[in-house]
Design an enzyme around this catalytic site. Structure first.
Site, PDB file in Angstrom:
ATOM      1  N   THR A  86       0.866  -1.178   0.000  1.00 15.99           N
ATOM      2  CA  THR A  86       0.000   0.000   0.000  1.00 15.99           C
ATOM      3  C   THR A  86       0.895   1.218   0.000  1.00 15.99           C
ATOM      4  O   THR A  86       1.673   1.422   0.947  1.00 15.99           O
ATOM      5  CB  THR A  86      -0.933   0.004   1.223  1.00 15.99           C
ATOM      6  OG1 THR A  86      -1.647  -1.225   1.250  1.00 15.99           O
ATOM      7  CG2 THR A  86      -1.926   1.154   1.132  1.00 15.99           C
ATOM      8  N   LYS A 109       4.975  -9.211   3.010  1.00 16.92           N
ATOM      9  CA  LYS A 109       3.587  -8.718   3.013  1.00 16.92           C
ATOM     10  C   LYS A 109       2.780  -9.554   2.030  1.00 16.92           C
ATOM     11  O   LYS A 109       2.384  -9.098   0.954  1.00 16.92           O
ATOM     12  CB  LYS A 109       3.578  -7.229   2.636  1.00 16.92           C
ATOM     13  CG  LYS A 109       2.355  -6.480   3.168  1.00 16.92           C
ATOM     14  CD  LYS A 109       2.550  -4.981   3.006  1.00 16.92           C
ATOM     15  CE  LYS A 109       1.259  -4.220   3.248  1.00 16.92           C
ATOM     16  NZ  LYS A 109       0.999  -3.970   4.673  1.00 16.92           N
ATOM     17  N   GLU A 164       3.363  -6.513  16.876  1.00 19.33           N
ATOM     18  CA  GLU A 164       3.082  -5.375  15.979  1.00 19.33           C
ATOM     19  C   GLU A 164       1.664  -4.899  16.216  1.00 19.33           C
ATOM     20  O   GLU A 164       0.959  -5.429  17.070  1.00 19.33           O
ATOM     21  CB  GLU A 164       3.267  -5.818  14.509  1.00 19.33           C
ATOM     22  CG  GLU A 164       2.337  -6.959  14.110  1.00 19.33           C
ATOM     23  CD  GLU A 164       2.687  -7.587  12.762  1.00 19.33           C
ATOM     24  OE1 GLU A 164       3.655  -7.189  12.121  1.00 19.33           O
ATOM     25  OE2 GLU A 164       1.944  -8.511  12.358  1.00 19.33           O
TER      26      GLU A 164
END
Lengths: 277, 277
Positions: B31, B145, B177
């Site tokens: 992203t 990712k 995280e």
């Protein structure tokens, strides 16, 4: 031409780029075997799907299942021998990982050609590959047939066509399953099969074998198994929807004996396929 | 109307049902933040994507990256402030988990509206949620990712809009995280951030902070961290592409002090966004 795919009941070969199945693997799948226009072991597939929907908190109701059944029936019509792949995703959209409250799950159904399984696999048993890829530990998602399948893709990429299947261990050296099948060991009059509480997919044929064994007074023990257990077994077989019960005669270059109990397991499956709805 | 999606360079809002991104989450995503038609930190996103392609054994070459860059540039044109989501899948088809040798990866690009981050989050710090969902352990896929993101979806489903982010631990109680961000603790003159060798996504802004800290002679220690470490920190911030560096003033109802080093980290990011290509 016969229509071979349905998306939410409509013929279509595409899905929105915003579907969460694509974005996050946010959904589940089932692969059904069709014989003479009838999906085999349908109720067991539906049951596992529902367990997965609950685990992933994808909302559904009886009408959703009824519509799905009708679509499966529609797509099976005229199929003598085939596979039907069913994908349910949480739907399209939401803001990042967060799904909107009112998402409608998407239903995707696809017919695929039946695979060919050589008779010699069943007569002589087959030789399995031992994968180097290790399964991670994920108790939250263990057992269900969700769309997060990168581990299986990587494990399956390790060999070509020389083996029908490869066995995978988890990162703590427990033997778990095949890349697309479940594993049973025969020891004396017992069946042993890996506990799937940390990883692995609890297959529909696996559930048939476990239930049938109990009806035939054969004890099934679900526990942690190792590679040593595999080579100490009196017999080994693997199970999945496609090839059913497949005898194993070796793995990683080492020999495994064939056991008459494998034939019994085959018959249990044949009976369930014939008798269950 | 401006075109907001590209599939392999062509305007399209759909993808094949047979794409392996849908079937197995067999792919990766990024992203990117766009400011004044420019994708920020593009090279870092490309680098992480390439690391993921190598990890998943998805073949690519320099031309693939060049085409991707051109498509990103094309879609960014005229975008003042927006997000660009990029998905690369292994392609469509194959037999089950096994991909055909000659698959062509699919490139999917989508523009999304820029999100709004309230000024008070930055001025006063924000309160985080502590997720009950635990991350599994998967060393093979840790850091990249990829599209297997069910854990993040489940973690994010635990709260609504009252918190900007939630922190997640792994099944062995290590703090890892946020659901969509990385975590930094300040202790004295040191930065601590969780080791991501078992699970977690190694974010692009995380890499900026680590590199910048080293340039500014601030020591960064990557190691296992616990909830206790969180509450003993002199300051805490989370990072992602969207909100950048976000100060944290509390989690799970407990207070966390604000540290001036957070402002320094914000400036490092601003500088990298301005100066890096």
């Amino acid at each position: 031409m016969m229509n071979n795919t349905l998306v939410n009941g409509q013929p279509s070969a595409h899905i929105s780029l915003f579907d969460r199945g694509l974005s996050y693997g946010d959904g589940l799948f089932e692969t059904l075997r069709i014989e003479a226009a009838k999906p085999l072991l349908l109720q067991r597939h539906i049951d596992r799907l529902c367990a997965g929907l609950i685990c992933l908190k994808i909302p559904f109701n009886q009408m959703f299942i009824d519509v799905l059944r009708a679509e499966i029936e529609q797509l099976c019509k005229g199929q003598k021998q085939a596979f039907l792949k069913l994908i349910i995703t949480r739907g399209a959209g939401g803001r990042g990982y967060r799904a909107a409250e009112d998402l409608e799950p998407n239903r995707i159904l696809m017919i695929a050609a039946a695979a060919d399984y050589p008779q010699r696999w069943y007569q002589q048993g087959c030789e399995l590959y031992l994968c180097r890829t290790r399964l991670g530990l994920n108790p939250l998602l263990a057992g269900i047939k969700h769309l997060n399948r990168l581990e299986q893709v990587l494990a399956r990429s390790e060999w070509q066509d020389q083996y029908p299947e490869g066995l995978v261990c988890d990162i703590e050296d427990r033997l778990i399953e095949g890349t697309m099948s479940n594993l049973f060991l025969i020891r004396g009059q017992q069946l042993l099969t890996p506990l799937l509480n940390q990883c692995g997919v609890a297959g529909v044929v696996r559930s048939v074998i476990i239930d049938s064994a109990q009806r035939h007074a054969v004890e099934v023990v679900q526990r942690a198994l190792s590679i040593e257990d595999l080579f100490q077994a009196d017999g080994v077989f693997i199970t999945n929807t496609g090839f059913g019960v497949l005898p194993v005669r070796g793995c990683d270059g080492r020999t495994i004996p064939l056991s008459p109990m494998i034939q019994a397991a085959s018959q249990w499956l044949a009976e369930a396929r014939r008798c269950e709805s």
